[in-house]
Design an enzyme around this catalytic site. Structure first.
Site, PDB file in Angstrom:
ATOM      1  N   HIS A 180      23.887  33.335  64.503  1.00  0.00           N
ATOM      2  CA  HIS A 180      23.892  34.794  64.639  1.00  0.00           C
ATOM      3  C   HIS A 180      24.173  35.211  66.082  1.00  0.00           C
ATOM      4  O   HIS A 180      25.072  35.989  66.345  1.00  0.00           O
ATOM      5  CB  HIS A 180      22.567  35.398  64.160  1.00  0.00           C
ATOM      6  N   HIS A 242      27.062  38.297  57.125  1.00  0.00           N
ATOM      7  CA  HIS A 242      27.843  37.683  58.220  1.00  0.00           C
ATOM      8  C   HIS A 242      28.684  36.506  57.707  1.00  0.00           C
ATOM      9  O   HIS A 242      29.838  36.351  58.107  1.00  0.00           O
ATOM     10  CB  HIS A 242      26.916  37.197  59.325  1.00  0.00           C
TER      11      HIS A 242
HETATM   12 CO    CO Z   1      23.563  40.612  62.325  1.00  0.00          CO
END
Ligand code: CO
Length: 295
Positions: A180, A242
């Site tokens: 991330h 994501h």
């Molecule tokens: Co994020």
């Protein structure tokens, strides 16, 4: 002399009453039964398929601690609101702890299901500590560390993920893990992880969506090594938004598009790290440590 002794005695009695009184303010002097609980804390996901990761964690936690009730909290307010609109209610950490306090839990082990000890983990630690200070609240509260905390965690993560790379991958095909990333200094963990990987397999790379290393840096490394094929794998507990869009999406700016344009053909693997039992074991070990620390 006599007067002084009396004053001391009175002060001692007063002190004893205050200390004893404060310690029992919550339960009016009645001892309460011990009730242990586990609170699992994750970022959260609104993608129902990605729930497979959280289900796998819950299964492992239940197997290790069959007698301890499990509660969940999501740290992402955005995800909680989105789920609420779909009729699914998920608690914040504070709401979950307040409910557990209400249910008379006395000892609570909170396990952070985060990957690194970033902002959310530190907020969790802070609020857990504050909850532990409330009169009439928990006797003991402990927070288990996120996935990457010690050198041993890094070593275990490397072994676990190398084992789960698709079998079709050839030695000089790259494997790119998408972390991330964060503005917190612990973001350095991603580059550190890449170092640990490359000591075992020089074609494994670690990039991030919102921190460094960025995908452009990874792309340069791949071009220098004349890589033609890359496997893209999320380095996040769930294969959520994501992974689906920023990593494997067809739109401009996704990792797949950026690398494809550079002449590297990509095979995305849509599996969150919490789908691998060897990774889940690391979180479970951190939880076991937190539980054994409850006093
Ligand atoms: Co994020």
């Amino acid at each position: 002399m006599m007067k002084k002794t009396w004053v001391s005695t009175l002060m001692l009695v007063f002190t004893v009453v205050c200390v004893f009184g404060a310690a029992n303010a919550g339960d009016h002097g009645k001892a309460r039964p011990t009730k242990k609980g586990i609170l699992l804390v994750a970022f959260g996901t609104s993608i129902s398929k990605a729930q497979i990761s959280y289900k796998n964690i819950e299964r492992a936690v239940r197997a290790h601690f069959p007698d301890v009730p499990i509660r969940w909290a999501y740290t992402s307010e955005f995800i909680r609101r989105k789920l609420a609109k779909q009729g699914q209610s998920m608690d914040s950490i504070e709401k979950a702890l307040a409910k557990m306090m209400d249910e008379k839990f006395t000892h609570v082990a909170i396990q952070s299901l985060h990957t690194i000890a970033g902002w959310e983990f530190h907020d969790l630690r802070k609020n857990a500590t504050l909850f532990g200070q409330m009169t009439g609240g928990f006797d003991s509260i402990r927070v288990g560390n996120p996935l990457l905390s010690t050198d041993n965690d890094f070593a275990r993560v490397v072994i676990a993920l190398l084992k789960n790379i698709p079998k079709s991958r050839k030695k000089t095909d790259a494997v790119i893990l998408m972390g991330h990333g964060t503005s917190h200094p612990v973001n350095a963990a991603y580059a550190a992880l890449m170092y640990h990987f490359q000591r075992k397999d020089p074609y494994v790379f670690v990039g991030t969506v919102e921190g460094s290393p960025e995908i452009d840096e990874i792309k340069e490394m791949l071009l220098v090594r004349k890589v033609k094929t890359a496997y893209l794998m999320p380095f996040m507990s769930v294969a959520g938004d994501h992974a689906i869009n920023d990593m494997a999406g067809e739109q401009d700016g996704s990792w797949k598009s950026i690398l494809t344009k550079a002449g590297i053909s990509c095979s995305p693997v849509l599996k969150g790290t919490a789908e691998y039992d060897e990774i889940v074991e690391i979180w479970v070990d951190h939880l076991a440590k937190a539980i054994s620390g409850l006093d």
